[in-house]
Design an enzyme around this catalytic site. Structure first.
Site, PDB file in Angstrom:
ATOM      1  N   ASP A  49      -1.278   1.588  -4.425  1.00 46.21           N
ATOM      2  CA  ASP A  49      -2.112   0.486  -4.932  1.00 46.21           C
ATOM      3  C   ASP A  49      -3.531   0.947  -5.221  1.00 46.21           C
ATOM      4  O   ASP A  49      -4.403   0.136  -5.537  1.00 46.21           O
ATOM      5  CB  ASP A  49      -2.100  -0.710  -3.980  1.00 46.21           C
TER       6      ASP A  49
ATOM      7  N   ASP B 132      -3.114   6.402  -3.500  1.00 42.05           N
ATOM      8  CA  ASP B 132      -1.885   5.836  -2.963  1.00 42.05           C
ATOM      9  C   ASP B 132      -1.364   4.805  -3.971  1.00 42.05           C
ATOM     10  O   ASP B 132      -1.994   4.570  -5.010  1.00 42.05           O
ATOM     11  CB  ASP B 132      -2.120   5.264  -1.563  1.00 42.05           C
TER      12      ASP B 132
ATOM     13  N   SER C 217       0.831  -1.200   0.000  1.00 43.11           N
ATOM     14  CA  SER C 217       0.000   0.000   0.000  1.00 43.11           C
ATOM     15  C   SER C 217       0.869   1.256   0.000  1.00 43.11           C
ATOM     16  O   SER C 217       1.623   1.488  -0.927  1.00 43.11           O
ATOM     17  CB  SER C 217      -0.957  -0.029   1.194  1.00 43.11           C
TER      18      SER C 217
END
Length: 546
Positions: A296, A294, A147
Site C-alpha cells: 500500500d 510495501d 499493508s
C-alpha cells in the site's frame, strides 16, 4: 457444541450479502467441519487502534463484507454521536482481494447513515487517502488495506478528520458502536448516492510532493524500484518524473498490482527473499540505490551498493534510513520536532539534540508519532517515515523515496554515498547497531506465555551486559500511556519486547551503542555491535522460552 456451531453458521448465512462467502460457509456446514467452524466463530475480530485486520473468509473471525458493513455502521454511529452528521468520509483501497467490495460497502453504509461518502478513483497508496482527508475537509477516512500482511489477509484502517489514525479513546468508542449494530437488514445500504473522486486529489497529492524537496537541488540518483505487487508504481514514477529524477527502472515481475503476490512469500521488503528480484534487476541496471514500497506504499525500503555484501547489495535497516533522512533534514536547516517510537534507534535523539531541535519518543505506531506537537519529521524502524507532516500526517513511502533520492543525489555530487554518511553519524554519535528478534506463531498463547515468563522472571543480564532497569510498559510511564510491552535497559544497550499489533508475531527490538574513536575503529565497532546483538538475541530467546 456441533449443534451450536451449525446454528451460528446458519444465522450468519442468512444475512451474508456475499455469494462467495455464503458458498464457502455452506460447504463447511455441509461437511460438518466443526474444527474450521469453531475457528471462525470463536469470537469476533477486535477493532482497535489498527482498525481491523485478518484473514479473508466467512464468519465473525474473518474479514468479509458482513464484518466490514458492521464496522462501517459502527463508525458512522460514532461520527454522528460526535456531531458529525452530514460530514464527509473519504474511502481509499488497495488492490487486495475484496478491497474494492469493502470500499463500496463502506460508502453505501455512510450514505445510508446520512453522511457523505467519497471513494478514491482506483486502488491508490494509503498516503493518498491520508492526504485526501485533510485536503477535502473530511470528518474521517477509511483505508481498506492489509499493508504488508500475507495475501489472504485484508484490513480496515480508520482515520479521523485530522488525517491521522485513531488512538484511544476513539478506538474503544468505535468498537462499542460496532458491537451495538443489530441485524444487517437494519443497516441502510443504498445502491448509489456517494461520489467517486476523479484524479484531482491525486494530482494535488503529487503537487504537494514538491514541498519535500529542495528547490533547484540535484536530481541525479538512478534507482531500481519495486512496488512489491502493490499500488505504488504509477504514483511513485509520476512523483519522480515531476521532480526531475531519472526514470526508475522497475522490477517488472512486481510492478503491477496482484493480490496473489506470486513472487514473494510475504509482500514485505523486510522478509527474507522479498527483495531478490530487485537485487537481480539492480545487478543488470547498476543504479545508485534500490527503493521498495510495501503493497500500500506507506513504507519505504532502501538498498545500496556494497562490495562487502553478498551479491553486491545491502539492505539498509529502517533505523539507518531514519537516521540518514534526519541528518539530511538537519543539513537543510529545518526546524521543529523530530519524533520516533520507543522501538526505534536512540540515534535520532542524539541527532536532534546536537542540532538543537526538539525530540519526542512515543508508543509504537504512527498514530502516536503523527500527534506530536510541532512535528517536522517522524519515523519508525519498520520502514515508516513521515517527511511532510503538513501534507500527510502518517507514514508515506512515496515522499520518503523522493527524499532518499535527493539525499543520494547530493552525496553523489560530492563523490560520496549513503554508507559514507552512516560512517559520519557513527563517528559523531557512536555506532548505533540495531536488530530484531521476530517470532511468527500459529498459536497466540505462545506470545502470551513468553510475555508472562519475562514479567515473572526478567533477565539479569543479556550477552554479558547487566540489565540496569526493567520496565513493564503495561503500567505506563511518566511520558507514555500503558501498552503491552517490556523495556530493558542495559549497559550500552536497550531491548523492547512487545506483541505485534497487526500480525501474529512476538517482536523484540534490540539496540547496542558502541563508542568509536576514529574511522580506523569503525570495523571493530561494527564487529563488536554484531557480536553483542547476536548474544542479546540468543539470551533473550532463552529467557522468553521462544
Amino acid at each position: 457444541m456441533q449443534h451450536d456451531l451449525i446454528a451460528q453458521a446458519r444465522t450468519w448465512l442468512a444475512e451474508d450479502p456475499d455469494p462467495e462467502t455464503r458458498d464457502e460457509l455452506s460447504a463447511l456446514v455441509e461437511a460438518g467441519d466443526t474444527q474450521e467452524l469453531a475457528a471462525r466463530f470463536a469470537g469476533t475480530l477486535q477493532f482497535g487502534t489498527a482498525g481491523l485486520r485478518g484473514e479473508l473468509g466467512a464468519g465473525p473471525m474473518r474479514m468479509n463484507r458482513s464484518v466490514v458493513i458492521r464496522a462501517a455502521a459502527g463508525l458512522a454511529a460514532y461520527l454522528k454521536a460526535q456531531g458529525q452528521d452530514g460530514g464527509l468520509v473519504v474511502i481509499g483501497y488497495d488492490a487486495r482481494y475484496k478491497s474494492a467490495d469493502f470500499a463500496r460497502d463502506t460508502a453505501a453504509v455512510m450514505t445510508g447513515a446520512g453522511l457523505r461518502a467519497a471513494v478514491l478513483p482506483r486502488p491508490l497508496p494509503t498516503p493518498v487517502l491520508a492526504y485526501a482527508i485533510r485536503r477535502l475537509g473530511a470528518v474521517a477516512g477509511v483505508e481498506v488495506t492489509a499493508s504488508h500482511n500475507p495475501p489472504r489477509d485484508n484490513g480496515y484502517k480508520v482515520y479521523l478528520g485530522d488525517g491521522s489514525q485513531i488512538v484511544p479513546p476513539a478506538d474503544g468508542e468505535i468498537a462499542a458502536a460496532i458491537a451495538a449494530v443489530g441485524p444487517l437488514a437494519g443497516v441502510p445500504r443504498p445502491e448509489d448516492g456517494w461520489q467517486t473522486l476523479g484524479d484531482d486529489v491525486l494530482d494535488a497529492y503529487l503537487a504537494r510532493t514538491d514541498a519535500v524537496l529542495t528547490a533547484g537541488g540535484p536530481r541525479t540518483a538512478r534507482t531500481v524500484y519495486t512496488a512489491m505487487h502493490g499500488v505504488g508504481a504509477s504514483v511513485l514514477t509520476a512523483a519522480f518524473a515531476r521532480a526531475g529524477f531519472p526514470e526508475p527502472v522497475l522490477v517488472a515481475e512486481q510492478a503491477e498490482p496482484d493480490p496473489a503476490f506470486p513472487t514473494v512469500a510475504f509482500p514485505n521488503p523486510e522478509e527474507p527473499g522479498a527483495m531478490d528480484l530487485a537485487f537481480a534487476t539492480a545487478r543488470r541496471a547498476t543504479p545508485d540505490l534500490i527503493i521498495a514500497n510495501d503493497p500500500d506504499a506507506d513504507r519505504c525500503a532502501v538498498a545500496v551498493p556494497d562490495p562487502a555484501a553478498e551479491g553486491g547489495w545491502r539492505m539498509l535497516r529502517g533505523d539507518e534510513v531514519g537516521a540518514l533522512l534526519a541528518a539530511h533534514l538537519v543539513e537543510r536547516g529545518v526546524s521543529g520536532v523530530f519524533a520516533e517510537s520507543i522501538v526505534s534507534s536512540s540515534l535520532l535523539g542524539r541527532i536532534a539534540e546536537k542540532a538543537g531541535l526538539g525530540y519526542e519518543e512515543t508508543l509504537t505506531g504512527f498514530k502516536w508519532i503523527a500527534r506530536v506537537d510541532g512535528l517536522r519529521y517522524g519515523y519508525e524502524e519498520a520502514l515508516g517515515y513521515c517527511v511532510d507532516p503538513e501534507g500527510v500526517r502518517d507514514k508515506d513511502g512515496i515522499t520518503a523515496a523522493l527524499l532518499v533520492a535527493e539525499l543520494a543525489s547530493v552525496l553523489k555530487e560530492r563523490g560520496r554515498t549513503l554508507l559514507d554518511l552512516l560512517d559520519d553519524l557513527a563517528l559523531a554519535h557512536g555506532l548505533h547497531a540495531t536488530d530484531q528478534l521476530s517470532v511468527r506463531v500459529e498459536d497466540l498463547t505462545v506470545i502470551a506465555n513468553a510475555m508472562t515468563r519475562l514479567r515473572e522472571r526478567p533477565p539479569a543480564a543479556l550477552a554479558g551486559l547487566a540489565v540496569t532497569s526493567a520496565e513493564d510498559l503495561s503500567r505506563g510511564t511518566a511520558a507514555l500511556p500503558p501498552t503491552d510491552g517490556l523495556r530493558y535497559r542495559l549497559e550500552g544497550a536497550r531491548v523492547i519486547v512487545r506483541p505485534s499489533g497487526t500480525e501474529p508475531k512476538l517482536k523484540c527490538y534490540l539496540e547496542v551503542v558502541v563508542p568509536v574513536a576514529d574511522a580506523a575503529g569503525l570495523p571493530a565497532a561494527r564487529a563488536r555491535g554484531a557480536e553483542l546483538l547476536a548474544g542479546i538475541k540468543r539470551d533473550l530467546a532463552a529467557a522468553a522460552g521462544i
